[in-house]
Design an enzyme around this catalytic site. Structure first.
Site, PDB file in Angstrom:
ATOM      1  N   HIS A   1     -13.091   5.312   2.871  1.00 40.92           N
ATOM      2  CA  HIS A   1     -12.113   5.340   1.781  1.00 40.92           C
ATOM      3  C   HIS A   1     -10.751   5.515   2.446  1.00 40.92           C
ATOM      4  O   HIS A   1     -10.297   6.636   2.691  1.00 40.92           O
ATOM      5  CB  HIS A   1     -12.437   6.491   0.822  1.00 40.92           C
ATOM      6  CG  HIS A   1     -11.521   6.566  -0.350  1.00 40.92           C
ATOM      7  ND1 HIS A   1     -11.514   5.624  -1.344  1.00 40.92           N
ATOM      8  CD2 HIS A   1     -10.566   7.456  -0.675  1.00 40.92           C
ATOM      9  CE1 HIS A   1     -10.605   5.937  -2.238  1.00 40.92           C
ATOM     10  NE2 HIS A   1      -9.996   7.048  -1.851  1.00 40.92           N
TER      11      HIS A   1
ATOM     12  N   GLY B   1      -7.197   9.980   3.160  1.00 37.47           N
ATOM     13  CA  GLY B   1      -6.805  11.025   2.216  1.00 37.47           C
ATOM     14  C   GLY B   1      -7.590  10.887   0.935  1.00 37.47           C
ATOM     15  O   GLY B   1      -8.192   9.845   0.664  1.00 37.47           O
TER      16      GLY B   1
ATOM     17  N   SER C   1      -8.378  10.569  -3.139  1.00 36.61           N
ATOM     18  CA  SER C   1      -7.867   9.677  -4.173  1.00 36.61           C
ATOM     19  C   SER C   1      -6.565  10.240  -4.741  1.00 36.61           C
ATOM     20  O   SER C   1      -6.459  11.431  -5.011  1.00 36.61           O
ATOM     21  CB  SER C   1      -8.917   9.541  -5.280  1.00 36.61           C
ATOM     22  OG  SER C   1      -8.496   8.600  -6.227  1.00 36.61           O
ATOM     23  N   GLY C   2      -5.561   9.388  -4.879  1.00 34.09           N
ATOM     24  CA  GLY C   2      -4.277   9.812  -5.426  1.00 34.09           C
ATOM     25  C   GLY C   2      -3.335  10.448  -4.430  1.00 34.09           C
ATOM     26  O   GLY C   2      -2.244  10.894  -4.801  1.00 34.09           O
TER      27      GLY C   2
ATOM     28  N   GLY D   1      -1.724   8.996  -1.960  1.00 29.86           N
ATOM     29  CA  GLY D   1      -0.621   8.133  -1.545  1.00 29.86           C
ATOM     30  C   GLY D   1      -0.952   7.147  -0.442  1.00 29.86           C
ATOM     31  O   GLY D   1      -0.042   6.617   0.202  1.00 29.86           O
ATOM     32  N   LYS D   2      -2.238   6.867  -0.231  1.00 31.70           N
ATOM     33  CA  LYS D   2      -2.625   5.929   0.831  1.00 31.70           C
ATOM     34  C   LYS D   2      -2.003   4.548   0.607  1.00 31.70           C
ATOM     35  O   LYS D   2      -1.393   3.974   1.507  1.00 31.70           O
ATOM     36  CB  LYS D   2      -4.153   5.820   0.921  1.00 31.70           C
ATOM     37  CG  LYS D   2      -4.837   7.111   1.334  1.00 31.70           C
ATOM     38  CD  LYS D   2      -6.346   6.964   1.412  1.00 31.70           C
ATOM     39  CE  LYS D   2      -6.993   6.631   0.092  1.00 31.70           C
ATOM     40  NZ  LYS D   2      -6.870   7.679  -0.925  1.00 31.70           N
ATOM     41  N   SER D   3      -2.189   4.013  -0.595  1.00 34.66           N
ATOM     42  CA  SER D   3      -1.628   2.687  -0.893  1.00 34.66           C
ATOM     43  C   SER D   3      -0.106   2.727  -0.877  1.00 34.66           C
ATOM     44  O   SER D   3       0.540   1.780  -0.416  1.00 34.66           O
ATOM     45  CB  SER D   3      -2.126   2.187  -2.249  1.00 34.66           C
ATOM     46  OG  SER D   3      -3.526   2.003  -2.230  1.00 34.66           O
TER      47      SER D   3
ATOM     48  N   ASP E   1      -7.733   0.710   0.193  1.00 37.98           N
ATOM     49  CA  ASP E   1      -8.701   1.580  -0.475  1.00 37.98           C
ATOM     50  C   ASP E   1     -10.056   1.659   0.220  1.00 37.98           C
ATOM     51  O   ASP E   1     -10.663   2.708   0.263  1.00 37.98           O
ATOM     52  CB  ASP E   1      -8.884   1.191  -1.946  1.00 37.98           C
ATOM     53  CG  ASP E   1      -9.549   2.297  -2.734  1.00 37.98           C
ATOM     54  OD1 ASP E   1      -9.167   3.466  -2.536  1.00 37.98           O
ATOM     55  OD2 ASP E   1     -10.457   2.010  -3.535  1.00 37.98           O
TER      56      ASP E   1
ATOM     57  N   GLU F   1      -2.771  -1.856  -4.177  1.00 41.25           N
ATOM     58  CA  GLU F   1      -2.395  -1.254  -5.462  1.00 41.25           C
ATOM     59  C   GLU F   1      -1.010  -0.638  -5.381  1.00 41.25           C
ATOM     60  O   GLU F   1      -0.713   0.117  -4.457  1.00 41.25           O
ATOM     61  CB  GLU F   1      -3.398  -0.174  -5.854  1.00 41.25           C
ATOM     62  CG  GLU F   1      -3.061   0.496  -7.171  1.00 41.25           C
ATOM     63  CD  GLU F   1      -3.988   1.638  -7.534  1.00 41.25           C
ATOM     64  OE1 GLU F   1      -3.599   2.432  -8.404  1.00 41.25           O
ATOM     65  OE2 GLU F   1      -5.081   1.753  -6.949  1.00 41.25           O
TER      66      GLU F   1
ATOM     67  N   ARG G   1       7.459  21.604  12.710  1.00 40.14           N
ATOM     68  CA  ARG G   1       8.546  20.648  12.957  1.00 40.14           C
ATOM     69  C   ARG G   1       8.157  19.659  14.056  1.00 40.14           C
ATOM     70  O   ARG G   1       8.393  18.458  13.944  1.00 40.14           O
ATOM     71  CB  ARG G   1       9.810  21.421  13.349  1.00 40.14           C
ATOM     72  CG  ARG G   1      10.987  20.528  13.594  1.00 40.14           C
ATOM     73  CD  ARG G   1      12.214  21.344  13.877  1.00 40.14           C
ATOM     74  NE  ARG G   1      13.328  20.492  14.246  1.00 40.14           N
ATOM     75  CZ  ARG G   1      14.434  20.917  14.770  1.00 40.14           C
ATOM     76  NH1 ARG G   1      14.600  22.199  15.000  1.00 40.14           N
ATOM     77  NH2 ARG G   1      15.391  20.081  15.070  1.00 40.14           N
TER      78      ARG G   1
END
Length: 137
Positions: A6, A21, A23-24, A26-28, A45, A68, A98
């Site tokens: 995924h 990461g 779902s949701g 920010g991969k796409s 995805d 997406e 940092r």
């Protein structure tokens, strides 16, 4: 031996970044931002990772060349069929340092440099430069 993860993958000059990461996370979105900076889509995805003298990413069979864009829709892309993975980004972990230490993401006995995701304004540009030029310690 291939595994479908995924994850999203984009590449600059055939050098790929595997974006991991939940779902949701920010991969796409990160993939889209990197594409705006000149990367090509490998897979969104779901990414197939194969071991062959290193790690390589491809789109799983039947996955269309789309990415997406939340709030916009599925966007067509000119995909890159295969990329050698040179970096992994984990958007499920937040960087708090940092100048973070070197980290690794392991897959079937192969290591990739790993960075955690502070989705700050400079992050996509920094990832592009990391992929193309590397990191100084």
């Amino acid at each position: 031996m291939n595994a479908v993860l995924h994850a999203t993958c984009v590449a600059f000059d055939g050098r790929g970044v595997l974006i991991l990461g939940p779902s949701g996370s920010g991969k796409s979105a990160l993939g889209l931002h990197l594409m705006a900076l000149g990367a090509r889509l490998v897979a969104d995805d779901r990414t197939q990772v194969e071991v062959a003298e290193g790690l390589f990413a491809t789109a799983p069979p039947g996955l269309p060349p789309l990415i997406e864009a939340r709030g916009v829709g599925l966007l067509r892309a000119d995909p890159l069929p295969r990329a050698r993975l040179v970096l992994a980004v984990d958007l499920g972990a937040r960087e708090t340092e940092r100048l973070p230490p070197r980290r690794e993401w392991m897959h079937k006995g192969h290591a990739l440099p790993l960075v955690h995701g502070p989705m700050t304004g400079h992050f996509p540009a920094a990832i592009r430069l990391y992929i193309l030029s590397g990191r100084q310690d």
